[in-house]
Design a protein around this motif. Sequence first.
Motif, PDB file in Angstrom:
ATOM      1  N   GLU A  28       0.675  -1.443  -0.576  1.00 54.59           N
ATOM      2  CA  GLU A  28      -0.249   0.202  -0.146  1.00 54.59           C
ATOM      3  C   GLU A  28       1.187   1.338  -0.059  1.00 54.59           C
ATOM      4  O   GLU A  28       0.181   2.204  -0.344  1.00 54.59           O
ATOM      5  CB  GLU A  28      -0.969   0.232   1.101  1.00 54.59           C
ATOM      6  CG  GLU A  28      -2.351   0.931   1.526  1.00 54.59           C
ATOM      7  CD  GLU A  28      -3.716   0.866   2.489  1.00 54.59           C
ATOM      8  OE1 GLU A  28      -2.742  -0.239   3.112  1.00 54.59           O
ATOM      9  OE2 GLU A  28      -3.660   1.313   2.041  1.00 54.59           O
ATOM     10  N   VAL A  38      -0.543   3.662  -6.068  1.00 54.79           N
ATOM     11  CA  VAL A  38      -1.544   3.762  -4.710  1.00 54.79           C
ATOM     12  C   VAL A  38      -1.920   5.712  -3.928  1.00 54.79           C
ATOM     13  O   VAL A  38      -1.515   5.383  -3.089  1.00 54.79           O
ATOM     14  CB  VAL A  38      -1.654   2.867  -3.607  1.00 54.79           C
ATOM     15  CG1 VAL A  38      -2.582   2.779  -2.133  1.00 54.79           C
ATOM     16  CG2 VAL A  38      -1.010   1.506  -3.915  1.00 54.79           C
ATOM     17  N   PRO A  94      -9.409  -6.180  -2.478  1.00 55.14           N
ATOM     18  CA  PRO A  94      -7.013  -6.106  -2.338  1.00 55.14           C
ATOM     19  C   PRO A  94      -6.255  -7.046  -1.014  1.00 55.14           C
ATOM     20  O   PRO A  94      -6.971  -6.493  -0.540  1.00 55.14           O
ATOM     21  CB  PRO A  94      -6.578  -5.089  -2.364  1.00 55.14           C
ATOM     22  CG  PRO A  94      -7.937  -3.942  -2.685  1.00 55.14           C
ATOM     23  CD  PRO A  94      -8.638  -5.050  -2.190  1.00 55.14           C
ATOM     24  N   GLU A 144      -2.933  -8.043  -2.058  1.00 49.74           N
ATOM     25  CA  GLU A 144      -1.521  -7.284  -1.938  1.00 49.74           C
ATOM     26  C   GLU A 144      -1.550  -6.488  -3.142  1.00 49.74           C
ATOM     27  O   GLU A 144      -2.185  -6.748  -4.133  1.00 49.74           O
ATOM     28  CB  GLU A 144      -0.575  -7.959  -1.888  1.00 49.74           C
ATOM     29  CG  GLU A 144       1.087  -8.054  -2.762  1.00 49.74           C
ATOM     30  CD  GLU A 144       0.959  -9.250  -2.318  1.00 49.74           C
ATOM     31  OE1 GLU A 144       1.257 -10.543  -2.776  1.00 49.74           O
ATOM     32  OE2 GLU A 144       2.977  -8.887  -2.753  1.00 49.74           O
ATOM     33  N   PHE A 145      -0.479  -5.117  -3.378  1.00 49.54           N
ATOM     34  CA  PHE A 145      -0.404  -4.132  -4.620  1.00 49.54           C
ATOM     35  C   PHE A 145       1.123  -4.780  -4.552  1.00 49.54           C
ATOM     36  O   PHE A 145       1.371  -4.350  -3.542  1.00 49.54           O
ATOM     37  CB  PHE A 145      -0.681  -2.790  -3.958  1.00 49.54           C
ATOM     38  CG  PHE A 145      -1.858  -2.638  -3.109  1.00 49.54           C
ATOM     39  CD1 PHE A 145      -2.967  -2.517  -4.346  1.00 49.54           C
ATOM     40  CD2 PHE A 145      -1.989  -1.857  -1.855  1.00 49.54           C
ATOM     41  CE1 PHE A 145      -4.238  -2.372  -3.508  1.00 49.54           C
ATOM     42  CE2 PHE A 145      -3.228  -2.145  -1.223  1.00 49.54           C
ATOM     43  CZ  PHE A 145      -4.550  -1.509  -2.492  1.00 49.54           C
ATOM     44  N   ARG A 146       0.774  -4.992  -5.759  1.00 48.42           N
ATOM     45  CA  ARG A 146       2.971  -5.163  -6.711  1.00 48.42           C
ATOM     46  C   ARG A 146       2.518  -4.170  -8.118  1.00 48.42           C
ATOM     47  O   ARG A 146       1.872  -2.934  -8.005  1.00 48.42           O
ATOM     48  CB  ARG A 146       2.355  -6.821  -7.411  1.00 48.42           C
ATOM     49  CG  ARG A 146       2.327  -7.839  -6.457  1.00 48.42           C
ATOM     50  CD  ARG A 146       2.663  -9.037  -6.470  1.00 48.42           C
ATOM     51  NE  ARG A 146       2.205 -10.164  -5.684  1.00 48.42           N
ATOM     52  CZ  ARG A 146       1.598 -11.327  -6.062  1.00 48.42           C
ATOM     53  NH1 ARG A 146       2.182 -11.758  -7.086  1.00 48.42           N
ATOM     54  NH2 ARG A 146       1.266 -12.368  -5.149  1.00 48.42           N
ATOM     55  N   VAL A 195      -2.637  -5.796  -8.996  1.00 47.78           N
ATOM     56  CA  VAL A 195      -3.094  -6.118  -7.936  1.00 47.78           C
ATOM     57  C   VAL A 195      -3.236  -7.917  -7.767  1.00 47.78           C
ATOM     58  O   VAL A 195      -4.170  -8.243  -8.651  1.00 47.78           O
ATOM     59  CB  VAL A 195      -4.188  -5.855  -7.375  1.00 47.78           C
ATOM     60  CG1 VAL A 195      -5.632  -4.731  -6.980  1.00 47.78           C
ATOM     61  CG2 VAL A 195      -3.365  -3.998  -7.729  1.00 47.78           C
ATOM     62  N   ASN A 208      -2.269  -3.735 -13.221  1.00 52.51           N
ATOM     63  CA  ASN A 208      -2.611  -2.689 -12.998  1.00 52.51           C
ATOM     64  C   ASN A 208      -1.139  -2.082 -13.005  1.00 52.51           C
ATOM     65  O   ASN A 208       0.165  -1.984 -12.702  1.00 52.51           O
ATOM     66  CB  ASN A 208      -2.595  -2.701 -11.328  1.00 52.51           C
ATOM     67  CG  ASN A 208      -3.399  -1.109 -10.552  1.00 52.51           C
ATOM     68  OD1 ASN A 208      -2.640  -1.093  -9.994  1.00 52.51           O
ATOM     69  ND2 ASN A 208      -4.399  -1.507 -10.882  1.00 52.51           N
ATOM     70  N   VAL A 246      -3.800   2.300  -8.573  1.00 53.37           N
ATOM     71  CA  VAL A 246      -4.859   2.137  -8.119  1.00 53.37           C
ATOM     72  C   VAL A 246      -5.253   3.000  -6.662  1.00 53.37           C
ATOM     73  O   VAL A 246      -5.221   4.092  -6.398  1.00 53.37           O
ATOM     74  CB  VAL A 246      -4.380   1.015  -6.688  1.00 53.37           C
ATOM     75  CG1 VAL A 246      -5.872   0.931  -5.273  1.00 53.37           C
ATOM     76  CG2 VAL A 246      -3.826  -0.268  -7.480  1.00 53.37           C
TER      77      VAL A 246
END
Length: 468
Positions: free
Chosen positions: A306, A311, A387, A389-391, A395, A408, A411
């Motif tokens: 995050e 993000v 969500p 995990e954000f990579r 995502v 992605n 975000v």
Amino acid sequence: MDSLITYFIGAGIVTIFVYLYLRGLKKKERQWHAAAEKGNLISQGPKAQHPHIDANYCIGCQTCTSVCPEGDVLGMVGGKAAIINGYKCIGHGLCAEACPVGAITMVMASPSVSAEMPRLTPEYETNIADLFIVGELGGLALIKNAVNQGRECVDIIAGRRARSPAATAPEVRDVVIVGAGPAGISASLRAIEKKLNYVTIEQDRVGGTVANYPRQKLVMTTPVEFPMYGKFKKMELSKENLLAFWQKVMQRADFQVRSGEKVEEIKKDATGLFTVTTSKGQYRSRSVVLALGRAGTPRKLGVPGEDLPKVMYRLIEADHYVHKKILVVGGGDSAVEAAMGLAHQVGNRVTLSYRQPAFSRIKERNSNRIEECIRSGKINVIFNSAPVEFRQDSVVLDVSGARREIPNDYVWIFAGGTPPNDFLRKIGVQLGDLDLTDDARRETHQQGSGGSPPAAATTHHFGAALRF
């Protein structure tokens, strides 16, 4: 080898399209400024029904600027929609219907762009003596304005300190600066220059929302002067240039910033001193400068990744995000409106993730529009998802108990939070509707002519602030 050549050809084609799109935007902006100049010569504005723009809600998607049959009635000024050719408006109302976030209403009164803003004097002082507000929280969101106001505000504080050098305890600072965005950094550098005893508190990271701007976005269009460093001579400056400057400032030994520290309360006692209470302690000072921005304190999800720059919790200038793979998280009006605004931009693929099985608390207007976007394929809504995990390039979502990874680029999370105005009311700052029309016109004049605003316009800006 063949695949490499194909890759370069593909990259070249994309680059050409992006270049043509950005060139088109610049051309439109020049035309808007020219139209605004002409409009000012012809008329003071519409005399009948016309759009009223709420700057609090405008996300800068430009949808309203392209639907009017009369042409360039509206344009973009400082990243917000503004009436630039009011004499052409005959009250179709199509701009209000097209606005995806409901920021435009049709009114019969004098033309205006308004927002609920703190009541400020020409010296950026609130109704509480020695408590100042600078930057985006006090008006239009432009970096050069924030930098200039931060510098000027500390000059005022230093002047008062010189005229009234009352002895105070060593732990009492001359000024506490809240926020380390453009206004806060400028104020901090000026405090160093003026040899004031200061500290700067930032709840997130130094640089403010600039770090979340699109890559290579031009964040300044006229020269601006930073204390200690002089004038930036470039007429245009990219986000990367500005972030590099922030890093340079942070390396200064005398730049006293406490990041990751949230201000929770500000009180002034009978002796005239402030006590600033944060999540980590208390500070006492003779004056306080709030350089908070208007994003407030968003609620975070606590999900890995995050903290990635991609993000964000607030949509700024939706038109700068094109040909991107975007995830919007949330099921309220803010999330739905942002998703629709981004879906309107060229080439975007927008996915909306909501943890509930259906929308249940959005306006009927948004409910109808999001259904239309789903049917037309503009937005892919994934219910019962969240969500995990954000990579960097993707995502990972939990969809009804199963993991799904989607490509992605950006975000946006709309999970609630504390708006800045709630905090201002809590500490006793008075608010009221501020008409930003004159600020917008003044900005248009400056950008269009490249010169200083007319004296009358500058005076009227302060007059507007004093009208409360």
